[in-house]
Design an enzyme around this catalytic site. Structure first.
Site, mmCIF file in Angstrom:
data_model
loop_
_atom_site.group_PDB
_atom_site.id
_atom_site.type_symbol
_atom_site.label_atom_id
_atom_site.label_comp_id
_atom_site.label_asym_id
_atom_site.label_seq_id
_atom_site.Cartn_x
_atom_site.Cartn_y
_atom_site.Cartn_z
ATOM 1 N N HIS A 121 7.151 2.988 -2.566
ATOM 2 C CA HIS A 121 7.846 3.822 -3.546
ATOM 3 C C HIS A 121 7.089 5.117 -3.803
ATOM 4 O O HIS A 121 5.891 5.234 -3.526
ATOM 5 C CB HIS A 121 8.073 3.061 -4.853
ATOM 6 C CG HIS A 121 6.802 2.706 -5.562
ATOM 7 N ND1 HIS A 121 6.063 3.625 -6.266
ATOM 8 C CD2 HIS A 121 6.142 1.522 -5.662
ATOM 9 C CE1 HIS A 121 4.994 3.029 -6.781
ATOM 10 N NE2 HIS A 121 5.009 1.753 -6.424
ATOM 11 N N GLU A 144 5.479 -6.391 -6.731
ATOM 12 C CA GLU A 144 4.058 -6.100 -6.529
ATOM 13 C C GLU A 144 3.194 -7.284 -6.959
ATOM 14 O O GLU A 144 3.630 -8.154 -7.720
ATOM 15 C CB GLU A 144 3.674 -4.836 -7.325
ATOM 16 C CG GLU A 144 2.222 -4.401 -7.226
ATOM 17 C CD GLU A 144 1.729 -4.075 -5.818
ATOM 18 O OE1 GLU A 144 1.698 -4.985 -4.949
ATOM 19 O OE2 GLU A 144 1.337 -2.920 -5.585
#
Length: 195
Positions: A9, A79
């Site tokens: 990202h 994550e």
């Protein structure tokens, strides 16, 4: 057999300051949005048999800005759960634990619902993703939009390495990396690519 593309990202406020960011769903910075948009030309000539994203907004928004469609959120692409180290930079952790290293030590438990993860636990999630990806690679390229530490562990596992060997693959924000095969074996074909 297709290629496996990995997109980290775009930049967030905490990625700039080096703070560990797992469940805190920060938006992309303006620069992070530009990073994501800049990936579109790298991806536009490809079709994907499967497109998956972390369920967090920073990853989904990156996918949208990069021009990806039909991206399916997948909880396993979340994550690394940093537990008590959520929002804390490594330099600050080293003030009290000078020898601490994420890749071998993991993290202490955090608040309710965030027990933290060991490298092996992140590796188990990466293995689940890779088992789903393997079937889709038969039909063409696959793309994953997620986070630095998770994608580094996934890369290590794809190459047959232990989860802790993800330490070898530094991954910048707003980049595309490509895992391919050579003589039937997984290889890193491109890493940290920006337009």
């Amino acid at each position: 057999m297709g290629d496996l593309l990995l997109v980290r990202h775009g930049e967030t406020e905490w990625s700039v300051s080096g703070r560990h960011t797992s469940w805190t769903d920060l938006p992309l910075t303006g620069h992070g949005e530009e990073e994501a948009k800049s990936l579109a030309p790298l991806l536009s000539h490809r079709t994907f048999s499967l497109a998956l994203s972390s369920p967090l907004h920073r990853a989904i928004h990156t996918a949208e800005l990069a021009g990806l469609s039909d991206v399916v959120p997948d909880e396993d692409l979340h994550e690394w759960d940093y537990g008590a180290y959520e929002g804390v930079a490594t330099v600050d952790i080293h003030r009290t634990r000078p020898d601490w290293y994420l890749w071998t030590d993991g993290v202490p438990p955090g608040p309710a619902g965030h027990p933290g993860e060991s490298p092996a636990e992140v590796g188990a999630r990466a293995d689940r993703v890779l088992s789903r990806v393997d079937d889709a690679l038969v039909g063409g390229d696959v793309i994953l939009v997620a986070h630095a530490h998770f994608l580094r562990v996934l890369t290590a596992r794809r190459l047959g390495l232990s989860p802790a060997e993800g330490r070898l693959f530094q991954l910048a924000t707003g980049t595309v990396s490509r895992l391919s095969t050579e003589h039937g074996r997984p290889v890193v074909a491109e890493w940290n690519v920006r337009p």
